[in-house]
Enzyme design. Structure first.
Site, PDB file in Angstrom:
ATOM      1  N   HIS A 151       0.868  -1.177   0.000  1.00  0.00           N
ATOM      2  CA  HIS A 151       0.000   0.000   0.000  1.00  0.00           C
ATOM      3  C   HIS A 151       0.905   1.227   0.000  1.00  0.00           C
ATOM      4  O   HIS A 151       1.739   1.397   0.877  1.00  0.00           O
ATOM      5  CB  HIS A 151      -0.921   0.028   1.225  1.00  0.00           C
ATOM      6  N   CYS A 152       0.733   2.073  -1.006  1.00  0.00           N
ATOM      7  CA  CYS A 152       1.613   3.231  -1.173  1.00  0.00           C
ATOM      8  C   CYS A 152       0.896   4.514  -0.765  1.00  0.00           C
ATOM      9  O   CYS A 152      -0.070   4.921  -1.425  1.00  0.00           O
ATOM     10  CB  CYS A 152       2.076   3.328  -2.627  1.00  0.00           C
TER      11      CYS A 152
END
Length: 328
Positions: A151-152
């Site tokens: 998850h960025c």
């Protein structure tokens, strides 16, 4: 504070990194186009050349960034979710072995090869579904993500099967954007830094845009290089830290089909699309070919298509199997 208000606040906070990056890009546009090209560069020909190269890089960089942000990460098919009766049956069992047998029974007709350390089919207790191969639950997105990489926060989205190509292109074009600004502003940066110019109105922007481009460029070199390595190895970030487990045990190279085929799995076969933020990855994000023969007990050998050619793959590993079709 009401739960709804908390959720809204959290959603707003998650957008801060994206807003920050967008603000930096907008300011860099002014600093490069106006401060540097319009007011600083003396040669008309040099101005034109810089602007003609700069704008296409900016457009494709923003295109890849937007696609990474706004592409839906994909959802697990409904067939992988347990019914109420199946959930109740699973939760009534207290023994680990009994739960394992139930999950294996429920997963026997599904195209999955990955297992837990205990040998059970992977199950998401939050989503109440059998996890497809390479899928993981994201606590931020609140769902299982197909071929989840990570998850960025900089894109406020999970990076997975549907947008991994866009993410790699975003890193690559971001690096190109930074390097182009740094190299073309270097001469004027030195001129301003050494006091060789009196253009105080634009001096700050030219100096700072060089520093910012170099700072982001250095960080992107390692990040982009790492994800090119992962692409050519056919691993996600999660799999690079924790090898996927098959019925034969953990195997960090279990999904590797050779560097070229690994690259094509993400970027596709048509070279024209390799460098464009257009979806061209193979497969559906659910089933993946492996470098070893499928185990007949899965009942999927006849259905699973192979993506590799016979012969030498990854430095001399001889593979069996004769199917050479690519999933499209």
């Amino acid at each position: 504070m009401a739960p709804a208000a908390v959720r809204v606040c959290c959603a707003c906070v998650r957008w801060f990194p994206v807003v920050f990056i967008t603000a930096v890009i907008v300011w860099s546009y002014y600093a490069y186009v106006v401060a540097l090209c319009v007011y600083t560069v003396p040669s008309i020909a040099e101005k034109v050349i810089y602007l003609l190269i700069y704008h296409p890089i900016l457009v494709i960089f923003l295109w890849a960034y937007a696609k990474t942000i706004f592409t839906d990460v994909g959802s697990v098919p409904r067939s992988f979710y347990l019914t109420v009766q199946e959930i109740n049956r699973l939760e009534r069992e207290r023994g680990e072995e009994a739960q394992k047998n139930i999950l294996l029974e429920l997963a026997k007709d599904k195209p999955i090869l990955n297992r837990t350390h205990a040998g059970s089919a992977r199950y998401c207790e939050k989503c109440k579904c059998i996890k497809p191969d390479r899928a993981h639950h994201c606590s931020v997105c609140g769902q299982c993500v197909l071929k989840m990489d990570h998850h960025c926060p900089w894109v406020n989205n999970c990076v997975g099967f549907t947008n991994y190509k866009y993410f790699v292109l975003f890193l690559g074009y971001g690096l190109l954007y930074c390097l182009f600004i740094a190299f073309t502003s270097l001469y004027y940066f030195i001129e301003f830094w050494t006091g060789g110019s009196s253009k105080e109105a634009v001096k700050f922007h030219v100096l700072f845009v060089f520093f910012v481009a170099m700072m982001f460029g250095i960080s992107l070199i390692s990040l982009f290089g790492y994800h090119i390595y992962l692409t050519c190895s056919n691993r996600s970030t999660l799999e690079s830290f924790r090898s996927p487990i098959f019925q034969t045990g953990a195997d960090k190279n279990g999904f590797s089909l050779g560097k070229l085929n690994n690259f094509k799995e993400v970027f596709g076969e048509r070279k024209l699309f390799w460098f464009l933020p257009i979806f061209s990855s193979f497969g559906d994000g659910i089933a993946y070919p492996t470098r070893t023969d499928d185990i007949p007990s899965d009942g999927l050998l006849a259905d699973r298509q192979r993506w590799m050619e016979e012969g030498d793959v990854d430095g001399g590993t001889q593979l069996s199997g004769s199917s050479t079709n690519l999933i499209k």
